[in-house]
Design an enzyme around this catalytic site. Sequence first.
Site, PDB file in Angstrom:
ATOM      1  N   SER A 142       0.863  -1.188   0.000  1.00 17.42           N
ATOM      2  CA  SER A 142       0.000   0.000   0.000  1.00 17.42           C
ATOM      3  C   SER A 142       0.897   1.234   0.000  1.00 17.42           C
ATOM      4  O   SER A 142       2.065   1.150   0.405  1.00 17.42           O
ATOM      5  CB  SER A 142      -0.861  -0.002   1.267  1.00 17.42           C
ATOM      6  OG  SER A 142      -1.472   1.256   1.465  1.00 17.42           O
ATOM      7  N   TYR A 155      -1.812  -1.206  10.623  1.00 17.24           N
ATOM      8  CA  TYR A 155      -1.993  -1.506   9.195  1.00 17.24           C
ATOM      9  C   TYR A 155      -0.811  -0.978   8.388  1.00 17.24           C
ATOM     10  O   TYR A 155      -0.214  -1.707   7.580  1.00 17.24           O
ATOM     11  CB  TYR A 155      -3.297  -0.888   8.678  1.00 17.24           C
ATOM     12  CG  TYR A 155      -3.478  -1.064   7.180  1.00 17.24           C
ATOM     13  CD1 TYR A 155      -3.786  -2.318   6.650  1.00 17.24           C
ATOM     14  CD2 TYR A 155      -3.316   0.004   6.296  1.00 17.24           C
ATOM     15  CE1 TYR A 155      -3.928  -2.494   5.278  1.00 17.24           C
ATOM     16  CE2 TYR A 155      -3.458  -0.159   4.928  1.00 17.24           C
ATOM     17  CZ  TYR A 155      -3.764  -1.408   4.425  1.00 17.24           C
ATOM     18  OH  TYR A 155      -3.895  -1.587   3.060  1.00 17.24           O
TER      19      TYR A 155
HETATM   20  N1  LIG Z   1      -8.740  -0.412  -1.145  1.00 16.26           N
HETATM   21  C1  LIG Z   1      -7.706   0.351  -0.852  1.00 16.26           C
HETATM   22  O1  LIG Z   1      -7.818   1.578  -0.724  1.00 16.26           O
HETATM   23  C2  LIG Z   1      -6.348  -0.297  -0.690  1.00 16.26           C
HETATM   24  C3  LIG Z   1      -5.226   0.543  -0.731  1.00 16.26           C
HETATM   25  C4  LIG Z   1      -3.972  -0.021  -0.573  1.00 16.26           C
HETATM   26  C5  LIG Z   1      -3.830  -1.380  -0.394  1.00 16.26           C
HETATM   27  N2  LIG Z   1      -4.938  -2.177  -0.335  1.00 16.26           N
HETATM   28  C6  LIG Z   1      -4.746  -3.619  -0.117  1.00 16.26           C
HETATM   29  O2  LIG Z   1      -5.318  -4.329  -1.184  1.00 16.26           O
HETATM   30  C7  LIG Z   1      -5.624  -5.658  -0.765  1.00 16.26           C
HETATM   31  C8  LIG Z   1      -7.013  -6.030  -1.246  1.00 16.26           C
HETATM   32  O3  LIG Z   1      -7.965  -5.230  -0.596  1.00 16.26           O
HETATM   33  P1  LIG Z   1      -9.222  -4.604  -1.350  1.00 16.26           P
HETATM   34  O4  LIG Z   1      -9.036  -3.151  -1.393  1.00 16.26           O
HETATM   35  O5  LIG Z   1      -9.493  -5.320  -2.605  1.00 16.26           O
HETATM   36  O6  LIG Z   1     -10.351  -4.866  -0.237  1.00 16.26           O
HETATM   37  P2  LIG Z   1     -11.563  -5.900  -0.185  1.00 16.26           P
HETATM   38  O7  LIG Z   1     -12.476  -5.702  -1.328  1.00 16.26           O
HETATM   39  O8  LIG Z   1     -12.116  -5.776   1.193  1.00 16.26           O
HETATM   40  O9  LIG Z   1     -10.859  -7.303  -0.360  1.00 16.26           O
HETATM   41  C9  LIG Z   1     -10.192  -7.977   0.672  1.00 16.26           C
HETATM   42  C10 LIG Z   1     -10.122  -9.447   0.311  1.00 16.26           C
HETATM   43  O10 LIG Z   1      -9.400 -10.142   1.342  1.00 16.26           O
HETATM   44  C11 LIG Z   1     -10.181 -11.261   1.760  1.00 16.26           C
HETATM   45  N3  LIG Z   1      -9.944 -11.560   3.164  1.00 16.26           N
HETATM   46  C12 LIG Z   1     -10.130 -10.719   4.228  1.00 16.26           C
HETATM   47  N4  LIG Z   1      -9.873 -11.370   5.366  1.00 16.26           N
HETATM   48  C13 LIG Z   1      -9.536 -12.643   5.024  1.00 16.26           C
HETATM   49  C14 LIG Z   1      -9.174 -13.802   5.761  1.00 16.26           C
HETATM   50  N5  LIG Z   1      -9.139 -13.789   7.097  1.00 16.26           N
HETATM   51  N6  LIG Z   1      -8.894 -14.939   5.087  1.00 16.26           N
HETATM   52  C15 LIG Z   1      -8.957 -14.977   3.744  1.00 16.26           C
HETATM   53  N7  LIG Z   1      -9.282 -13.912   2.983  1.00 16.26           N
HETATM   54  C16 LIG Z   1      -9.567 -12.771   3.624  1.00 16.26           C
HETATM   55  C17 LIG Z   1     -11.636 -10.843   1.512  1.00 16.26           C
HETATM   56  O11 LIG Z   1     -12.461 -11.979   1.301  1.00 16.26           O
HETATM   57  P3  LIG Z   1     -13.447 -12.648   2.392  1.00 16.26           P
HETATM   58  O12 LIG Z   1     -14.062 -11.545   3.186  1.00 16.26           O
HETATM   59  O13 LIG Z   1     -14.404 -13.401   1.538  1.00 16.26           O
HETATM   60  O14 LIG Z   1     -12.570 -13.549   3.190  1.00 16.26           O
HETATM   61  C18 LIG Z   1     -11.497 -10.071   0.202  1.00 16.26           C
HETATM   62  O15 LIG Z   1     -11.538 -10.947  -0.882  1.00 16.26           O
HETATM   63  C19 LIG Z   1      -5.452  -5.673   0.755  1.00 16.26           C
HETATM   64  O16 LIG Z   1      -4.219  -6.284   1.083  1.00 16.26           O
HETATM   65  C20 LIG Z   1      -5.415  -4.196   1.119  1.00 16.26           C
HETATM   66  O17 LIG Z   1      -4.665  -3.959   2.281  1.00 16.26           O
HETATM   67  C21 LIG Z   1      -6.191  -1.658  -0.480  1.00 16.26           C
END
Ligand SMILES: NC(=O)c1ccc[n+]([C@@H]2O[C@H](COP(=O)([O-])OP(=O)(O)OC[C@H]3O[C@@H](n4cnc5c(N)ncnc54)[C@H](OP(=O)(O)O)[C@@H]3O)[C@@H](O)[C@H]2O)c1
Length: 259
Positions: A142, A155
């Site tokens: 991130s 985080y």
């Molecule tokens: N969105 C942003 O602004 C942003 C910015 C920088 C970095 N990121 C990073 O991008 C990555 C993806 O996030 P996203 O933005 O796409 O958010 P998201 O839509 O909430 O996706 C998160 C994913 O992780 C899975 N997950 C969460 N807890 C889990 C667990 N205990 N076991 C297995 N799977 C789990 C969720 O699936 P289930 O709930 O079905 O398990 C979901 O598929 C993350 O690492 C996040 O830190 C996001």
Amino acid sequence: MSQTLATVITGASSGIGEALACQLAAKEKQALVLVARRQDKLANLAAELRTKHGVRVEVIGLDLEQVGAATQLVAAVEALGLSIDMLINNAGFGLNDNFGDMAIDRVQGMMQLNMVALTELTHAVLPSMRERKQGRIMNIASVAAFQACPNFAVYGATKSYVLMFSEALAAEEKKNGIKVIAVCPGATATAFHDVAGNHGTFLTKIMDTPETVAKTALCAMKCGCPMVVTGLMNKPLPFFIRLMPRQCVTWMAGKLAAR
Ligand SMILES: NC(=O)c1ccc[n+]([C@@H]2O[C@H](COP(=O)([O-])OP(=O)(O)OC[C@H]3O[C@@H](n4cnc5c(N)ncnc54)[C@H](OP(=O)(O)O)[C@@H]3O)[C@@H](O)[C@H]2O)c1
């Protein structure tokens, strides 16, 4: 016996992971293994990708916060007769609050998912990748990785770990034909912000789409970059952060995450 090569994507049930799955199914046609807790969402996505692109898509419902989940996942992939050619460690979450006010079990879960599961999975896939002299590992960090983040103290620190770990690994494994990349997205329009409790913050005002993040990440991986910051506005961030006083950067990061 030669095994079918596959891409494993953790956190493929929504957001960036789902976008990566869609783009890989359309472009690479390699077998996909989708991992997350919500198996119903994974099953729907898998059915859609099989119909649209004719690729093999398997689904594994697993909570990666559980101790030992990485070993369980690698064994489940092997049992499907698949060998991991590309590992995408994408599953992760954040919590927007003062550290002292957070429930410690949520903090532990976040560290287990964002760092421990990612590290254990990476360690488990390296031997076969080294043997084949080929492999790709994409770790989703991130822009929070580049500085201290008040309200996102743990985080941000987990993502700094992901960034440093991945860049070091990219240098170590280059000689073995394995590409490693840390992807640093800025704010992206996904369920991440619902889980984190980010609504009302500046962070949610200007967001990239998960599709754009996935496209940039896959393109950078193809080019062999060890790190990519996604989003035009975010790209200069690491450079400016180095020029500014650390306390000033921390203060600004805190303002962006304040509700
Ligand atoms: N969105 C942003 O602004 C942003 C910015 C920088 C970095 N990121 C990073 O991008 C990555 C993806 O996030 P996203 O933005 O796409 O958010 P998201 O839509 O909430 O996706 C998160 C994913 O992780 C899975 N997950 C969460 N807890 C889990 C667990 N205990 N076991 C297995 N799977 C789990 C969720 O699936 P289930 O709930 O079905 O398990 C979901 O598929 C993350 O690492 C996040 O830190 C996001």
